[in-house]
Design a protein around this motif. Structure first.
Motif, PDB file in Angstrom:
ATOM      1  N   LYS A 324       0.825  -1.207   0.000  1.00  0.00           N
ATOM      2  CA  LYS A 324       0.000   0.000   0.000  1.00  0.00           C
ATOM      3  C   LYS A 324       0.856   1.253   0.000  1.00  0.00           C
ATOM      4  CE  LYS A 324      -3.879   2.279   2.299  1.00  0.00           C
ATOM      5  NZ  LYS A 324      -4.842   2.274   3.431  1.00  0.00           N
ATOM      6  N   SER A 325       2.013   1.188   0.664  1.00  0.00           N
ATOM      7  CA  SER A 325       2.898   2.360   0.725  1.00  0.00           C
ATOM      8  C   SER A 325       3.502   2.706  -0.637  1.00  0.00           C
ATOM      9  CB  SER A 325       4.018   2.115   1.737  1.00  0.00           C
ATOM     10  OG  SER A 325       4.759   0.955   1.392  1.00  0.00           O
ATOM     11  N   ASP A 326       3.445   1.760  -1.603  1.00  0.00           N
ATOM     12  CA  ASP A 326       3.979   2.016  -2.947  1.00  0.00           C
ATOM     13  C   ASP A 326       2.994   2.760  -3.837  1.00  0.00           C
ATOM     14  OD1 ASP A 326       6.307   0.533  -2.360  1.00  0.00           O
ATOM     15  OD2 ASP A 326       5.303  -1.351  -2.909  1.00  0.00           O
ATOM     16  N   ILE A 327       1.745   2.892  -3.375  1.00  0.00           N
ATOM     17  CA  ILE A 327       0.673   3.410  -4.231  1.00  0.00           C
ATOM     18  C   ILE A 327       0.378   4.868  -3.906  1.00  0.00           C
ATOM     19  CG2 ILE A 327      -1.709   3.068  -4.971  1.00  0.00           C
ATOM     20  CD1 ILE A 327      -1.476   0.189  -3.920  1.00  0.00           C
ATOM     21  N   GLU A 328       0.229   5.665  -4.946  1.00  0.00           N
ATOM     22  CA  GLU A 328      -0.234   7.046  -4.804  1.00  0.00           C
ATOM     23  C   GLU A 328      -1.567   7.182  -5.539  1.00  0.00           C
ATOM     24  OE1 GLU A 328       2.576  10.031  -5.909  1.00  0.00           O
ATOM     25  OE2 GLU A 328       4.282   8.931  -5.072  1.00  0.00           O
ATOM     26  N   LEU A 329      -2.557   7.711  -4.851  1.00  0.00           N
ATOM     27  CA  LEU A 329      -3.889   7.869  -5.430  1.00  0.00           C
ATOM     28  C   LEU A 329      -4.266   9.348  -5.460  1.00  0.00           C
ATOM     29  CD1 LEU A 329      -5.738   5.010  -3.492  1.00  0.00           C
ATOM     30  CD2 LEU A 329      -4.650   4.866  -5.744  1.00  0.00           C
ATOM     31  N   SER A 330      -4.932   9.755  -6.524  1.00  0.00           N
ATOM     32  CA  SER A 330      -5.413  11.130  -6.605  1.00  0.00           C
ATOM     33  C   SER A 330      -6.695  11.161  -7.426  1.00  0.00           C
ATOM     34  CB  SER A 330      -4.354  12.062  -7.218  1.00  0.00           C
ATOM     35  OG  SER A 330      -3.988  11.627  -8.518  1.00  0.00           O
ATOM     36  N   ARG A 331      -7.433  12.200  -7.250  1.00  0.00           N
ATOM     37  CA  ARG A 331      -8.734  12.345  -7.921  1.00  0.00           C
ATOM     38  C   ARG A 331      -8.770  13.696  -8.618  1.00  0.00           C
ATOM     39  NH1 ARG A 331     -14.203  10.694  -6.486  1.00  0.00           N
ATOM     40  NH2 ARG A 331     -15.514  11.426  -8.210  1.00  0.00           N
ATOM     41  N   ILE A 338      -4.192   6.199 -10.439  1.00  0.00           N
ATOM     42  CA  ILE A 338      -3.442   5.220  -9.640  1.00  0.00           C
ATOM     43  C   ILE A 338      -1.997   5.238 -10.129  1.00  0.00           C
ATOM     44  CG2 ILE A 338      -3.274   2.816  -8.910  1.00  0.00           C
ATOM     45  CD1 ILE A 338      -6.198   2.483  -9.823  1.00  0.00           C
ATOM     46  N   GLN A 339      -1.071   5.508  -9.226  1.00  0.00           N
ATOM     47  CA  GLN A 339       0.339   5.554  -9.609  1.00  0.00           C
ATOM     48  C   GLN A 339       1.145   4.612  -8.716  1.00  0.00           C
ATOM     49  OE1 GLN A 339       1.740   9.054 -11.107  1.00  0.00           O
ATOM     50  NE2 GLN A 339       3.911   8.518 -11.072  1.00  0.00           N
ATOM     51  N   VAL A 340       1.945   3.764  -9.366  1.00  0.00           N
ATOM     52  CA  VAL A 340       2.856   2.856  -8.664  1.00  0.00           C
ATOM     53  C   VAL A 340       4.234   3.062  -9.280  1.00  0.00           C
ATOM     54  CG1 VAL A 340       3.382   0.494  -8.009  1.00  0.00           C
ATOM     55  CG2 VAL A 340       0.998   1.185  -8.321  1.00  0.00           C
ATOM     56  N   ARG A 344       1.461   4.645 -14.271  1.00  0.00           N
ATOM     57  CA  ARG A 344       0.249   5.373 -13.893  1.00  0.00           C
ATOM     58  C   ARG A 344      -0.917   4.939 -14.766  1.00  0.00           C
ATOM     59  NH1 ARG A 344       0.089  11.818 -14.430  1.00  0.00           N
ATOM     60  NH2 ARG A 344       0.023  11.249 -16.641  1.00  0.00           N
TER      61      ARG A 344
END
Length: 378
Positions: A324-331, A338-340, A344
């Motif tokens: 989960k710490s590898d994932i960046e989420l934005s809206r 979803i960015q890993v 993206r």
């Protein structure tokens, strides 16, 4: 509907051999098969032992290998010339960068143009219904992902047309191309139809080819995650060119431990070149052990957006090897990003979901689950 198998993986792992052997093995079972590639390497011709002129002669035309198998190495410049329609039409509008009165010979063959032309050719083969199986010898993983994400990227630029100009020549040209593409509904719809087939696991699966070494093990894990992130089903991992070295065996065990939910196939290192039908048949026998190369494994169903309750929707995306710490989420409005790492995916939310706020996100095993829910009392 034709079945599509995409063969990709790390460079030098033997993708062309796997693609050629898969197509040949299927054709020996009476399956009407087309194997195609794009680029300038001509690896498929070399695998089948087909001699092609170095710089002259007919280019980009299908070649018959046997009664049930044809080979087509897509020549992008030739495809542009044949489909240009005297400088007009949807194809011209799409790849000419928004310029008017441009001939096919004047257009620079960019990676984006190559991907668009290849997708259109793939879609044409599907529509013709003359083949039961289409095997695509894809480039190395990074370019294969760009190819498979072409339509999504184009759609993103189209949505941003009203936004301030994007920096960079590539972005400007892409935006200009899409303005032209909007005038050609037929080409746009054809690309969308192919994209839907590529993301349908009942039609299309990826066959991931790798080697047994440290770099390839990690690249294969990243590739598997990237394909899952973008909604593409992987049906098996092929470990190619295996030797007796103890170090390789250790890497094989790492790959088997990493891909417990995917079929793993192993092929020993060949004594000679895999060139010509007999060597390819021997390679296919070692690879598939007599099993049907088309109906191979059971790829996990792709996840997506589903309704969970009244005004509650869940977005599920499989992200193997990811914490989960590898994932960046934005809206961003109707887009959920979803960015890993450097990968993206922009998920366009349907209108009914875009109106709802994001209410949470968590991991269940290798699945990212994002919820969208109407606020209480609203």
């Amino acid at each position: 509907m034709a079945r599509i198998i995409l063969v990709s993986g790390s460079g030098g792992a033997g993708k062309s051999s796997v693609a050629a052997a898969t197509a040949l093995a299927a054709s020996r079972r009476g399956v009407r098969t087309m194997v195609l590639s794009f680029g300038v390497s001509r690896g498929l011709s070399a695998a089948f032992g087909v001699e092609v002129p170095l710089f002259s002669g007919p280019r980009g035309v299908p070649v018959g290998i046997n009664d049930h198998l044809s080979l087509h190495e897509v020549d992008v410049a030739e495809e542009l010339r044949r489909g240009w329609n005297s400088g007009q039409g949807g194809l011209a509008a799409l790849v000419a960068g928004g310029l008017e009165r441009v001939s096919a010979e004047e257009v620079a063959v960019t990676a984006e143009a190559a991907h668009v032309v290849t997708l259109l050719r793939l879609g044409e083969y599907v529509r013709e219904q003359r083949h039961d199986l289409i095997v695509v010898d894809c480039p190395s993983t990074s370019e294969a992902l760009q190819f498979l994400n072409t339509v999504s990227a184009m759609s993103w630029y189209a949505r941003k047309q009203q936004a301030p100009a994007q920096p960079g020549r590539r972005a400007r040209l892409m935006a200009a191309s899409l303005q032209g593409a909007e005038a050609s509904l037929e080409v746009r719809d054809r690309l969308k139809a192919v994209d839907e087939l590529l993301h349908n696991p009942e039609v299309t699966t990826v066959r991931l080819v790798t080697s047994a070494d440290t770099a390839s093990v990690q690249e294969s894990q990243r590739a598997y995650m990237h394909f899952n992130l973008h909604g593409l089903a992987v049906d098996c991992v092929v470990i190619n060119r295996l030797g007796p070295a103890q170090a390789q065996q250790a890497h094989v065990e790492k790959l088997k431990a990493a891909f417990t939910d995917v079929l793993v196939l192993k092929v020993p290192h060949q004594d000679g070149e895999v060139v010509g039908e007999k060597p390819l048949e021997a390679f296919a026998e070692q690879l598939y052990q007599g099993e049907d190369p088309v109906k191979l494994g059971e790829p996990q169903p792709m996840l997506g957006l589903r309704k969970d309750a009244v005004d509650v929707y869940l977005l599920e995306v499989r992200l193997p090897f990811v914490a989960k710490s590898d994932i960046e989420l934005s809206r961003r409005g109707e887009e959920f990003v979803i960015q890993v790492g450097g990968a993206r995916r922009n998920v366009v939310l349907p209108r009914m979901v875009a109106l709802l706020p994001t209410s949470g996100a968590h991991m269940e095993g290798d699945r990212l689950i994002v919820s969208f829910q109407k606020e209480r009392g609203v």
